[in-house]
Design a protein around this motif. Sequence first.
Motif, PDB file in Angstrom:
ATOM      1  N   GLN A  80       0.864  -1.258   0.048  1.00  0.00           N
ATOM      2  CA  GLN A  80       0.182   0.003   0.131  1.00  0.00           C
ATOM      3  C   GLN A  80       0.781   1.263  -0.031  1.00  0.00           C
ATOM      4  N   ARG A  81       2.174   1.176   0.734  1.00  0.00           N
ATOM      5  CA  ARG A  81       2.881   2.696   0.790  1.00  0.00           C
ATOM      6  C   ARG A  81       3.313   2.785  -0.643  1.00  0.00           C
ATOM      7  N   PHE A  82       3.245   1.898  -1.787  1.00  0.00           N
ATOM      8  CA  PHE A  82       3.631   2.224  -3.385  1.00  0.00           C
ATOM      9  C   PHE A  82       2.454   2.471  -3.994  1.00  0.00           C
ATOM     10  N   ALA A  83       1.368   2.537  -3.513  1.00  0.00           N
ATOM     11  CA  ALA A  83       0.175   2.756  -4.410  1.00  0.00           C
ATOM     12  C   ALA A  83      -0.305   4.157  -4.430  1.00  0.00           C
ATOM     13  N   PHE A  84       0.527   5.337  -3.862  1.00  0.00           N
ATOM     14  CA  PHE A  84       0.059   6.611  -3.725  1.00  0.00           C
ATOM     15  C   PHE A  84      -0.168   6.870  -5.202  1.00  0.00           C
ATOM     16  N   ARG A  85      -1.178   7.606  -5.389  1.00  0.00           N
ATOM     17  CA  ARG A  85      -1.789   8.277  -6.610  1.00  0.00           C
ATOM     18  C   ARG A  85      -2.058   7.135  -7.666  1.00  0.00           C
ATOM     19  N   SER A  86      -1.799   6.005  -7.422  1.00  0.00           N
ATOM     20  CA  SER A  86      -2.453   4.989  -8.699  1.00  0.00           C
ATOM     21  C   SER A  86      -3.755   4.507  -8.227  1.00  0.00           C
ATOM     22  N   LYS A  87      -4.377   4.282  -9.476  1.00  0.00           N
ATOM     23  CA  LYS A  87      -5.852   3.765  -9.197  1.00  0.00           C
ATOM     24  C   LYS A  87      -5.910   2.436  -9.114  1.00  0.00           C
ATOM     25  N   VAL A  88      -5.530   2.075  -7.950  1.00  0.00           N
ATOM     26  CA  VAL A  88      -5.605   0.542  -7.563  1.00  0.00           C
ATOM     27  C   VAL A  88      -5.976   0.354  -6.377  1.00  0.00           C
TER      28      VAL A  88
END
Length: 266
Positions: A80-88
Amino acid sequence: MTTDHPAQILLLEGADATAFAQAQFSSNVQSLGVGRWQFGAWLDAQGRVLTLFHLARLADDTLLLLLRGGDAAAMAQSLQRFAFRSKVKLSVPEPRSLGAGPAVETYAVHREGDAYVFGCGDHSMTVGTTQPDDAWRLPQVRMGWPWLPHDVPGKLLPQSLSLERLEAVAFDKGCYPGQEIVARLHYRGGLKRHMHCVVLSQHVTEGTVLHRNGENGIQLLDVVTDDATVIALAVIDDGLVSAIENTSDLDTDEGVSLRVTESWPA
């Protein structure tokens, strides 16, 4: 028989699900078609395997991971830390029962009601079965499909687990965590530990490390019993494998002897 391996699954959903997975996981996710699965892994910055999984595309914007060891909730929290601003959207359904089913083409995946069926060739794995069992474990050990015991994640490189052979590692798709180290080993070599199928003289708990002359040379992965024969996948130092080949059987400090029946390259 009740399975010792409940199905831990993780869902990635949204317009950026594929791009997110492509940037984080070791396999070439963009090449995966709907109704297909591939092996994949999530590596740390040093290239060691944190999680190994079946990665299935259920729809254009939906991916499902069936973990081969590890905890889906912990993985989702870290990702989740890498999902910033991603539409996932990352979600973790409750662990479900896992069981063997009839033969289905390898790498095919489909739904049967609320269950997911993963084709494995001469058998299949059903996530959400009403009849859980471990019958899939023995054929998968013989095929060299590793399952990571709880204390192994973060200790082994993909080549030690034969993940190149399983096409779980791509070298031509751009960067992902650990990619530089894994690519260096691929092109330059130097790894001195590889995976083998072995027969043990007695049952040993999966995840056990066996020693010879005080050295940590044999990391056991999945261990299964076929009638009276104990079969396991083991990551072994190359020097010890040479000793096994010369003596047929290798005795360990723990009083367990083993014999290699099949070996796999990286």
